[in-house]
Write a protein that holds these residues in place. Structure first.
Motif, PDB file in Angstrom:
ATOM      1  N   PRO A   1       0.824  -1.217   0.000  1.00  0.00           N
ATOM      2  CA  PRO A   1       0.000   0.000   0.000  1.00  0.00           C
ATOM      3  C   PRO A   1       0.859   1.268   0.000  1.00  0.00           C
ATOM      4  O   PRO A   1       1.940   1.293   0.594  1.00  0.00           O
ATOM      5  CB  PRO A   1      -0.807  -0.109   1.296  1.00  0.00           C
ATOM      6  CG  PRO A   1      -0.217  -1.206   2.087  1.00  0.00           C
ATOM      7  CD  PRO A   1       0.645  -2.041   1.192  1.00  0.00           C
TER       8      PRO A   1
ATOM      9  N   ALA B   1      -4.437   8.581  -8.059  1.00  0.00           N
ATOM     10  CA  ALA B   1      -5.553   7.920  -7.365  1.00  0.00           C
ATOM     11  C   ALA B   1      -6.132   6.786  -8.207  1.00  0.00           C
ATOM     12  O   ALA B   1      -6.679   5.816  -7.675  1.00  0.00           O
ATOM     13  CB  ALA B   1      -6.632   8.948  -7.022  1.00  0.00           C
TER      14      ALA B   1
ATOM     15  N   LYS C   1      -4.315   4.832  -9.982  1.00  0.00           N
ATOM     16  CA  LYS C   1      -3.341   3.743 -10.004  1.00  0.00           C
ATOM     17  C   LYS C   1      -3.131   3.102  -8.640  1.00  0.00           C
ATOM     18  O   LYS C   1      -2.694   1.960  -8.551  1.00  0.00           O
ATOM     19  CB  LYS C   1      -1.981   4.266 -10.501  1.00  0.00           C
ATOM     20  CG  LYS C   1      -1.980   4.719 -11.948  1.00  0.00           C
ATOM     21  CD  LYS C   1      -0.585   5.215 -12.324  1.00  0.00           C
ATOM     22  CE  LYS C   1      -0.583   5.782 -13.742  1.00  0.00           C
ATOM     23  NZ  LYS C   1       0.705   6.381 -14.075  1.00  0.00           N
ATOM     24  N   ALA C   2      -3.330   3.874  -7.562  1.00  0.00           N
ATOM     25  CA  ALA C   2      -3.068   3.347  -6.218  1.00  0.00           C
ATOM     26  C   ALA C   2      -4.100   3.927  -5.262  1.00  0.00           C
ATOM     27  O   ALA C   2      -4.508   5.084  -5.416  1.00  0.00           O
ATOM     28  CB  ALA C   2      -1.660   3.750  -5.769  1.00  0.00           C
ATOM     29  N   SER C   3      -4.509   3.139  -4.292  1.00  0.00           N
ATOM     30  CA  SER C   3      -5.488   3.638  -3.330  1.00  0.00           C
ATOM     31  C   SER C   3      -4.864   4.720  -2.449  1.00  0.00           C
ATOM     32  O   SER C   3      -3.757   4.561  -1.946  1.00  0.00           O
ATOM     33  CB  SER C   3      -5.981   2.494  -2.453  1.00  0.00           C
ATOM     34  OG  SER C   3      -6.654   3.035  -1.332  1.00  0.00           O
ATOM     35  N   LEU C   4      -5.584   5.828  -2.260  1.00  0.00           N
ATOM     36  CA  LEU C   4      -5.088   6.906  -1.406  1.00  0.00           C
ATOM     37  C   LEU C   4      -5.445   6.671   0.064  1.00  0.00           C
ATOM     38  O   LEU C   4      -4.953   7.370   0.949  1.00  0.00           O
ATOM     39  CB  LEU C   4      -5.657   8.257  -1.862  1.00  0.00           C
ATOM     40  CG  LEU C   4      -5.365   8.688  -3.306  1.00  0.00           C
ATOM     41  CD1 LEU C   4      -5.867  10.111  -3.542  1.00  0.00           C
ATOM     42  CD2 LEU C   4      -3.881   8.601  -3.622  1.00  0.00           C
ATOM     43  N   ALA C   5      -6.302   5.677   0.331  1.00  0.00           N
ATOM     44  CA  ALA C   5      -6.817   5.465   1.691  1.00  0.00           C
ATOM     45  C   ALA C   5      -5.710   5.130   2.687  1.00  0.00           C
ATOM     46  O   ALA C   5      -5.823   5.435   3.872  1.00  0.00           O
ATOM     47  CB  ALA C   5      -7.871   4.370   1.676  1.00  0.00           C
ATOM     48  N   SER C   6      -4.618   4.492   2.203  1.00  0.00           N
ATOM     49  CA  SER C   6      -3.521   4.094   3.096  1.00  0.00           C
ATOM     50  C   SER C   6      -2.457   5.186   3.237  1.00  0.00           C
ATOM     51  O   SER C   6      -1.488   5.032   3.978  1.00  0.00           O
ATOM     52  CB  SER C   6      -2.873   2.817   2.555  1.00  0.00           C
ATOM     53  OG  SER C   6      -2.520   3.006   1.190  1.00  0.00           O
TER      54      SER C   6
ATOM     55  N   GLY D   1     -10.049  11.325  -1.288  1.00  0.00           N
ATOM     56  CA  GLY D   1     -10.033   9.936  -0.844  1.00  0.00           C
ATOM     57  C   GLY D   1      -8.908   9.611   0.117  1.00  0.00           C
ATOM     58  O   GLY D   1      -8.656   8.449   0.417  1.00  0.00           O
TER      59      GLY D   1
END
Ligand code: ADP
Length: 421
Positions: A3, A59, A61-66, A210
């Motif tokens: 992540p 965003a 390409k990769a989840s921003l949540a982590s 996000g």
């Protein structure tokens, strides 16, 4: 992939790039939004448009949540004036614009300490003072500072690296009194933090993208310091040579060096100092003498086992500042060999010798002994020249991890977190 935990954004001369890295420093995703014209590169609304687009690409390409941290580097010395609601007043003044008013430069030289990096025609402080004189200005900030505000930071903040050429006193950690005497109300300047340091939790635009509510804005750095860190250089004695249009050296050291007569000043990054200097030699001379389209052919004909012995000093025009100071110093490019490959070799030998002199000068003035060299910039792509430079410096080179400043900024924040949290 792991992540993403830190995002670095680089506002460079050619566009905006964003990088997401994981907790162990691995690159998870990259995004890039170029400036299509020079005019775009000097337009704040375009900086912001490209920054928000690069973040949207990231965003996807990769989840921003982590992600727990986000920070920005910008071109060193680009400043803009803001009104009460944080929107630009007039046009910015760029890193390479001279202050339009020579009297301001003079005022600064009268009041600043002898070794201040805020002196001279290219002073960022002079640009800031000029911009502050417009009506309706309530803050003067650096490029990266403004983009943090656009992302949602509520109070203007900057970092020591961006603040250095604006006159910030790194020893006392404050905007010095003499700045007022030079003509600027210090209330107009942003609060200064260590490069990479945590600021507030994300709000505003960034909160809507996000990111988790625990994600923080972090103070960033300049594009030059970010490029240094991107290479993986991090220990005392690590040197980075930027072989672009000009030759720029930086050497991680225990102590700062300030020698304005040589154009040497020192950033503070993490727990080391970063003295550096820029020579007027570099790729621009190569480009003007040979043209970039001939470099492959000429490189193939270099004969490193037979030095030319010509001892050239390649410059575009008279004048050198680092590794020695002589505003009248003449370029030495004669006698010109008939064979362009030999001429090219002599030019590369000359630049390599200046690189050697430059590191020697930094060490002589108190920088750390040179233990490793990493290279960035166009000239790093020439393996034959790399061998010539290794021989001139008497040291084996270390490959650069990356040349992406955005990755350097993310790595800076990651290391700041490790040391402080
Ligand atoms: P800038 O400082 O403008 O960002 P770059 O890092 O893109 O510059 O480097 C461009 C410079 O590198 C040019 O001046 C070019 O002449 C030089 N250069 C590019 N490729 C080579 C090569 N193979 N050998 C020597 N010099 C090179």
């Amino acid at each position: 992939p792991l992540p993403a935990t830190v995002i670095g954004i680089d506002i460079g001369t050619s566009g905006v790039r964003a990088a997401a890295i994981s907790d162990n420093g691995e690159v998870v995703a990259l995004a890039s939004t170029p400036f299509f014209t020079a005019e775009e590169g000097r337009t704040p609304s375009i900086w912001w448009e490209r920054t928000s687009t690069a973040l949207a690409q990231l965003a996807a390409k990769a989840s921003l949540a982590s992600v727990g941290a986000i920070g920005i580097d910008g071109t060193s010395g680009t400043v803009l004036a803001l009104d009460r609601v944080g929107e630009p007043v007039g046009a910015p003044l760029m890193y390479n614009d001279n202050c339009p008013d020579g009297d301001i430069v003079e005022q600064i030289s009268r009041h600043a300490p002898a070794d201040s990096p805020a002196k001279g025609a290219s002073s960022a402080l002079a640009r800031a003072i000029f911009l502050a004189r417009q009506p309706g200005v309530s803050k003067v900030v650096h490029q990266a500072d403004w983009l943090l505000l656009k992302l949602g930071l509520r109070e203007a903040a900057t970092d020591e690296n961006n603040a250095l050429k604006t006159g910030y006193d790194l020893q006392r950690e404050k905007w010095p009194d003499w700045i007022e005497m030079a003509g600027l109300n210090r209330q107009l300047l942003p609060k200064v933090y260590r490069a990479g340091a945590a600021l507030s939790r994300v709000k505003g635009f960034a909160a809507k993208l996000g990111f988790a509510t625990t994600c923080r804005f972090h103070a960033g750095t300049t594009d030059g310091c970010a490029s240094f860190l991107a290479t993986g250089a991090s220990q005392i004695g690590d040197g980075v040579t930027a072989l672009g249009s000009t030759l720029v050296l930086k050497l991680a050291s225990e102590r700062p060096i300030n020698a304005p007569q040589y154009g040497i000043y020192s950033h503070r990054v993490l727990d080391f100092w970063l003295p550096g200097g820029a020579s007027n030699t570099g790729g621009a001379v190569i480009k003007s003498l040979f043209g970039d389209d001939r470099l492959a052919e000429l490189t193939a004909r270099l004969d490193v086992s037979r030095p030319t012995g010509l001892h050239f000093y390649p410059l575009l025009k008279r004048g050198e500042r680092f590794p020695f100071s002589d505003p009248d110093y003449a370029p030495r490019l004669e006698p010109r060999p008939e064979d362009d490959a030999i001429f090219f070799q002599a030019v590369l030998e000359g630049i390599s010798a200046i690189e050697r002199l430059g590191y020697d000068r930094l060490v002589e003035l108190g920088a750390a002994q040179l233990k490793s060299v990493r290279t960035v910039g166009g000239g790093s792509k020439n393996p034959t020249w790399t061998r010539m430079r290794q021989a001139a410096l008497g040291i084996a080179f270390t490959p650069s991890k990356s040349t992406e400043a955005a990755i350097g900024t993310a790595a800076l924040i990651l290391q700041w977190q490790r040391k402080n949290q």
